[in-house]
Write a protein that holds these residues in place. Sequence first.
Motif, PDB file in Angstrom:
ATOM      1  N   MET A   1       0.788  -1.184   0.000  1.00  0.00           N
ATOM      2  CA  MET A   1       0.000   0.000   0.000  1.00  0.00           C
ATOM      3  C   MET A   1       0.826   1.241   0.000  1.00  0.00           C
ATOM      4  SD  MET A   1      -2.901   0.212   2.499  1.00  0.00           S
ATOM      5  CE  MET A   1      -4.367  -0.195   2.349  1.00  0.00           C
ATOM      6  N   GLY A   2       1.857   1.134   0.649  1.00  0.00           N
ATOM      7  CA  GLY A   2       2.704   2.302   0.758  1.00  0.00           C
ATOM      8  C   GLY A   2       3.298   2.691  -0.579  1.00  0.00           C
ATOM      9  N   SER A   3       3.552   1.667  -1.388  1.00  0.00           N
ATOM     10  CA  SER A   3       4.141   1.996  -2.663  1.00  0.00           C
ATOM     11  C   SER A   3       3.114   2.579  -3.608  1.00  0.00           C
ATOM     12  CB  SER A   3       4.804   0.773  -3.265  1.00  0.00           C
ATOM     13  OG  SER A   3       3.828  -0.152  -3.645  1.00  0.00           O
ATOM     14  N   GLU A   4       1.868   2.153  -3.489  1.00  0.00           N
ATOM     15  CA  GLU A   4       0.838   2.743  -4.326  1.00  0.00           C
ATOM     16  C   GLU A   4       0.619   4.199  -3.979  1.00  0.00           C
ATOM     17  OE1 GLU A   4      -2.823   0.666  -4.571  1.00  0.00           O
ATOM     18  OE2 GLU A   4      -1.766  -1.216  -4.750  1.00  0.00           O
ATOM     19  N   ARG A   5       0.661   4.478  -2.708  1.00  0.00           N
ATOM     20  CA  ARG A   5       0.442   5.841  -2.285  1.00  0.00           C
ATOM     21  C   ARG A   5       1.551   6.732  -2.819  1.00  0.00           C
ATOM     22  NH1 ARG A   5      -0.067   8.322   3.564  1.00  0.00           N
ATOM     23  NH2 ARG A   5       0.319   6.575   4.275  1.00  0.00           N
ATOM     24  N   PHE A   6       2.704   6.179  -2.751  1.00  0.00           N
ATOM     25  CA  PHE A   6       3.820   6.965  -3.237  1.00  0.00           C
ATOM     26  C   PHE A   6       3.702   7.183  -4.725  1.00  0.00           C
ATOM     27  CE2 PHE A   6       8.153   7.276  -4.915  1.00  0.00           C
ATOM     28  CZ  PHE A   6       8.522   8.468  -4.309  1.00  0.00           C
ATOM     29  N   SER A   7       3.313   6.183  -5.391  1.00  0.00           N
ATOM     30  CA  SER A   7       3.183   6.335  -6.823  1.00  0.00           C
ATOM     31  C   SER A   7       2.029   7.260  -7.156  1.00  0.00           C
ATOM     32  CB  SER A   7       3.026   4.998  -7.502  1.00  0.00           C
ATOM     33  OG  SER A   7       1.793   4.430  -7.203  1.00  0.00           O
ATOM     34  N   THR A   8       0.982   7.288  -6.409  1.00  0.00           N
ATOM     35  CA  THR A   8      -0.121   8.205  -6.639  1.00  0.00           C
ATOM     36  C   THR A   8       0.336   9.621  -6.370  1.00  0.00           C
ATOM     37  OG1 THR A   8      -1.655   6.498  -5.874  1.00  0.00           O
ATOM     38  CG2 THR A   8      -2.491   8.701  -6.057  1.00  0.00           C
ATOM     39  N   ALA A   9       1.055   9.829  -5.329  1.00  0.00           N
ATOM     40  CA  ALA A   9       1.555  11.161  -5.020  1.00  0.00           C
ATOM     41  C   ALA A   9       2.494  11.639  -6.116  1.00  0.00           C
ATOM     42  CB  ALA A   9       2.265  11.185  -3.679  1.00  0.00           C
ATOM     43  N   ALA A  10       3.314  10.751  -6.585  1.00  0.00           N
ATOM     44  CA  ALA A  10       4.239  11.115  -7.652  1.00  0.00           C
ATOM     45  C   ALA A  10       3.469  11.395  -8.924  1.00  0.00           C
ATOM     46  CB  ALA A  10       5.241   9.995  -7.883  1.00  0.00           C
ATOM     47  N   ARG A  11       2.394  10.585  -9.179  1.00  0.00           N
ATOM     48  CA  ARG A  11       1.576  10.824 -10.361  1.00  0.00           C
ATOM     49  C   ARG A  11       0.872  12.154 -10.277  1.00  0.00           C
ATOM     50  NH1 ARG A  11      -1.993   5.942 -10.595  1.00  0.00           N
ATOM     51  NH2 ARG A  11      -0.416   4.664  -9.731  1.00  0.00           N
ATOM     52  N   LEU A  12       0.342  12.469  -9.107  1.00  0.00           N
ATOM     53  CA  LEU A  12      -0.347  13.760  -8.939  1.00  0.00           C
ATOM     54  C   LEU A  12       0.612  14.931  -9.142  1.00  0.00           C
ATOM     55  CD1 LEU A  12      -2.736  13.151  -5.932  1.00  0.00           C
ATOM     56  CD2 LEU A  12      -3.324  13.546  -8.294  1.00  0.00           C
ATOM     57  N   LYS A  13       1.783  14.748  -8.657  1.00  0.00           N
ATOM     58  CA  LYS A  13       2.777  15.809  -8.822  1.00  0.00           C
ATOM     59  C   LYS A  13       3.112  15.978 -10.300  1.00  0.00           C
ATOM     60  CE  LYS A  13       7.218  17.341  -7.139  1.00  0.00           C
ATOM     61  NZ  LYS A  13       8.384  17.016  -6.356  1.00  0.00           N
ATOM     62  N   ALA A  14       3.277  14.882 -11.003  1.00  0.00           N
ATOM     63  CA  ALA A  14       3.594  14.944 -12.426  1.00  0.00           C
ATOM     64  C   ALA A  14       2.441  15.550 -13.199  1.00  0.00           C
ATOM     65  CB  ALA A  14       3.921  13.561 -12.948  1.00  0.00           C
ATOM     66  N   ILE A  15       1.203  15.184 -12.852  1.00  0.00           N
ATOM     67  CA  ILE A  15       0.031  15.749 -13.515  1.00  0.00           C
ATOM     68  C   ILE A  15      -0.045  17.246 -13.243  1.00  0.00           C
ATOM     69  CG2 ILE A  15      -2.502  15.747 -13.517  1.00  0.00           C
ATOM     70  CD1 ILE A  15      -2.396  12.754 -12.959  1.00  0.00           C
ATOM     71  N   GLY A  16       0.261  17.654 -12.037  1.00  0.00           N
ATOM     72  CA  GLY A  16       0.257  19.086 -11.704  1.00  0.00           C
ATOM     73  C   GLY A  16       1.289  19.858 -12.511  1.00  0.00           C
ATOM     74  N   GLN A  17       2.430  19.243 -12.664  1.00  0.00           N
ATOM     75  CA  GLN A  17       3.475  19.918 -13.446  1.00  0.00           C
ATOM     76  C   GLN A  17       3.080  20.010 -14.914  1.00  0.00           C
ATOM     77  OE1 GLN A  17       6.974  17.626 -12.583  1.00  0.00           O
ATOM     78  NE2 GLN A  17       7.448  18.821 -10.708  1.00  0.00           N
ATOM     79  N   GLU A  18       2.457  18.926 -15.433  1.00  0.00           N
ATOM     80  CA  GLU A  18       2.014  18.954 -16.829  1.00  0.00           C
ATOM     81  C   GLU A  18       0.940  20.011 -17.014  1.00  0.00           C
ATOM     82  OE1 GLU A  18       0.795  15.153 -18.263  1.00  0.00           O
ATOM     83  OE2 GLU A  18       2.636  14.207 -17.549  1.00  0.00           O
ATOM     84  N   ALA A  19       0.030  20.125 -16.074  1.00  0.00           N
ATOM     85  CA  ALA A  19      -1.029  21.125 -16.173  1.00  0.00           C
ATOM     86  C   ALA A  19      -0.430  22.535 -16.115  1.00  0.00           C
ATOM     87  CB  ALA A  19      -2.051  20.911 -15.055  1.00  0.00           C
ATOM     88  N   HIS A  20       0.492  22.645 -15.244  1.00  0.00           N
ATOM     89  CA  HIS A  20       1.163  23.952 -15.115  1.00  0.00           C
ATOM     90  C   HIS A  20       1.851  24.325 -16.418  1.00  0.00           C
ATOM     91  CE1 HIS A  20       4.022  26.938 -13.782  1.00  0.00           C
ATOM     92  NE2 HIS A  20       3.386  27.027 -12.605  1.00  0.00           N
ATOM     93  N   ALA A  21       2.521  23.377 -17.041  1.00  0.00           N
ATOM     94  CA  ALA A  21       3.208  23.626 -18.301  1.00  0.00           C
ATOM     95  C   ALA A  21       2.205  23.938 -19.405  1.00  0.00           C
ATOM     96  CB  ALA A  21       4.066  22.429 -18.678  1.00  0.00           C
ATOM     97  N   ARG A  22       1.042  23.239 -19.436  1.00  0.00           N
ATOM     98  CA  ARG A  22       0.026  23.519 -20.447  1.00  0.00           C
ATOM     99  C   ARG A  22      -0.532  24.928 -20.294  1.00  0.00           C
ATOM    100  NH1 ARG A  22      -3.881  19.196 -19.347  1.00  0.00           N
ATOM    101  NH2 ARG A  22      -2.275  17.879 -18.515  1.00  0.00           N
ATOM    102  N   VAL A  23      -0.728  25.351 -19.082  1.00  0.00           N
ATOM    103  CA  VAL A  23      -1.253  26.706 -18.841  1.00  0.00           C
ATOM    104  C   VAL A  23      -0.278  27.742 -19.372  1.00  0.00           C
ATOM    105  CG1 VAL A  23      -1.827  28.364 -17.028  1.00  0.00           C
ATOM    106  CG2 VAL A  23      -2.714  26.041 -16.895  1.00  0.00           C
ATOM    107  N   TYR A  24       0.978  27.560 -19.088  1.00  0.00           N
ATOM    108  CA  TYR A  24       1.964  28.537 -19.570  1.00  0.00           C
ATOM    109  C   TYR A  24       2.108  28.487 -21.084  1.00  0.00           C
ATOM    110  CZ  TYR A  24       3.445  30.130 -15.030  1.00  0.00           C
ATOM    111  OH  TYR A  24       3.477  30.708 -13.802  1.00  0.00           O
ATOM    112  N   ARG A  25       1.989  27.317 -21.673  1.00  0.00           N
ATOM    113  CA  ARG A  25       2.053  27.224 -23.130  1.00  0.00           C
ATOM    114  C   ARG A  25       0.857  27.894 -23.760  1.00  0.00           C
ATOM    115  NH1 ARG A  25       3.790  21.118 -23.652  1.00  0.00           N
ATOM    116  NH2 ARG A  25       2.306  21.143 -22.004  1.00  0.00           N
ATOM    117  N   ALA A  26      -0.308  27.736 -23.154  1.00  0.00           N
ATOM    118  CA  ALA A  26      -1.511  28.374 -23.685  1.00  0.00           C
ATOM    119  C   ALA A  26      -1.402  29.897 -23.575  1.00  0.00           C
ATOM    120  CB  ALA A  26      -2.740  27.857 -22.941  1.00  0.00           C
ATOM    121  N   ALA A  27      -0.856  30.368 -22.476  1.00  0.00           N
ATOM    122  CA  ALA A  27      -0.690  31.819 -22.299  1.00  0.00           C
ATOM    123  C   ALA A  27       0.321  32.358 -23.302  1.00  0.00           C
ATOM    124  CB  ALA A  27      -0.267  32.118 -20.862  1.00  0.00           C
ATOM    125  N   ALA A  28       1.350  31.579 -23.544  1.00  0.00           N
ATOM    126  CA  ALA A  28       2.367  32.008 -24.505  1.00  0.00           C
ATOM    127  C   ALA A  28       1.807  31.989 -25.923  1.00  0.00           C
ATOM    128  CB  ALA A  28       3.589  31.106 -24.404  1.00  0.00           C
TER     129      ALA A  28
END
Length: 174
Positions: A1-28
């Motif tokens: 369980m612990g590894s899934e949680r970690f992987s979910t947290a890492a996935r959420l972080k990666a998704i957040g970074q991708e969203a952040h990058a998409r927002v800046y690309r759209a603004a640009a």
Amino acid sequence: MGSERFSTAARLKAIGQEAHARVYRAAAARRPARRNKLTGRAALLALVLCALVIALAYPMRQYIAQRSDIADQRREAQQAKQKVEELREQKARWQDPEYVRTQARKQLHYVMPGEDGYSVANPTPTAGTSGTRHKSAGSPGDGGGQAAAAAHRPWYANLWDGVDHADAAAPPRR
């Protein structure tokens, strides 16, 4: 369980970074893209302006030189007009008989009939006729001092001295 949680947290972080990058690309994408400041049209305009400046430089220099010449000619014409006025005034003065008489008396030493004319030669002593000059002209025995002394005597004394010297130097008559 612990590894899934970690992987979910890492996935959420990666998704957040991708969203952040998409927002800046759209603004640009919405912002206009930066272009090079010197476009082809601007370069052509600069070239045309330089050509105009070069083409107009010589005629402008000629124009300024001609304006300067015109100003000089006007100044000379004004001076000539002033000279003409002065000469007209002088001519008008010479038309006056009284002015002619005055000038004849002053410059030519004329006198009117019945008047006595006097001329004073060297009325004021000059630096050349001071006492120190004839003393340094030479000693009385060398002739230079005699000439200086003769210059300060009355003319009739010099005349008689000349006659005496001429009589003494003349050979005896036969």
